[in-house]
Design an enzyme around this catalytic site. Structure first.
Site, PDB file in Angstrom:
ATOM      1  N   ARG A  21       0.831  -1.222   0.000  1.00 45.49           N
ATOM      2  CA  ARG A  21       0.000   0.000   0.000  1.00 45.49           C
ATOM      3  C   ARG A  21       0.853   1.253   0.000  1.00 45.49           C
ATOM      4  O   ARG A  21       0.575   2.200  -0.741  1.00 45.49           O
ATOM      5  CB  ARG A  21      -0.952   0.014   1.198  1.00 45.49           C
ATOM      6  CG  ARG A  21      -2.048  -1.031   1.098  1.00 45.49           C
ATOM      7  CD  ARG A  21      -2.920  -1.060   2.328  1.00 45.49           C
ATOM      8  NE  ARG A  21      -2.127  -1.329   3.511  1.00 45.49           N
ATOM      9  CZ  ARG A  21      -2.299  -0.738   4.692  1.00 45.49           C
ATOM     10  NH1 ARG A  21      -3.252   0.152   4.855  1.00 45.49           N
ATOM     11  NH2 ARG A  21      -1.526  -1.035   5.712  1.00 45.49           N
ATOM     12  N   ASN A  39      -5.852  -3.077   2.633  1.00 45.49           N
ATOM     13  CA  ASN A  39      -5.740  -4.519   2.823  1.00 45.49           C
ATOM     14  C   ASN A  39      -7.122  -5.106   3.045  1.00 45.49           C
ATOM     15  O   ASN A  39      -7.942  -4.528   3.748  1.00 45.49           O
ATOM     16  CB  ASN A  39      -4.865  -4.838   4.036  1.00 45.49           C
ATOM     17  CG  ASN A  39      -3.404  -4.563   3.805  1.00 45.49           C
ATOM     18  OD1 ASN A  39      -2.931  -4.506   2.677  1.00 45.49           O
ATOM     19  ND2 ASN A  39      -2.667  -4.391   4.881  1.00 45.49           N
TER      20      ASN A  39
END
Length: 91
Positions: A21, A39
């Site tokens: 990320r 996530n």
């Protein structure tokens, strides 16, 4: 016709716990894109990316590689009619 679009993505493989990320945020900012990545409980990373078509194409190619420790097995992409965010978040 505007060249700005939004696309949703889902990346599977070893993509959590490898700074995916944060790396996606860095790559999006480098390309001048906005959106988010998060996530998911199933171990995937999903998100939204908005901006210029060419920059999005470059980001989508990056998704197949990700950061060094990632091992991407699949990337799913789809068009989105979402309102473009003003920044890129990793919530």
């Amino acid at each position: 016709m505007s060249t700005h679009i939004c696309r949703q993505f889902r990346v599977t493989g070893r993509v959590q716990g490898v700074f995916f990320r944060a790396s996606a945020r860095q790559e999006a900012k480098r390309l001048g894109l906005t959106g988010h990545a998060r996530n998911e409980p199933d171990g995937s990373v999903t998100g939204l990316i908005c901006g210029d078509r060419e920059a999005i194409a470059a980001f989508e190619a990056w998704l197949w590689q990700g950061p060094d420790a990632a091992l991407v097995s699949r990337v799913e992409l789809s068009d989105s009619d979402a309102d473009p965010p003003t920044d890129f978040g990793t919530g």
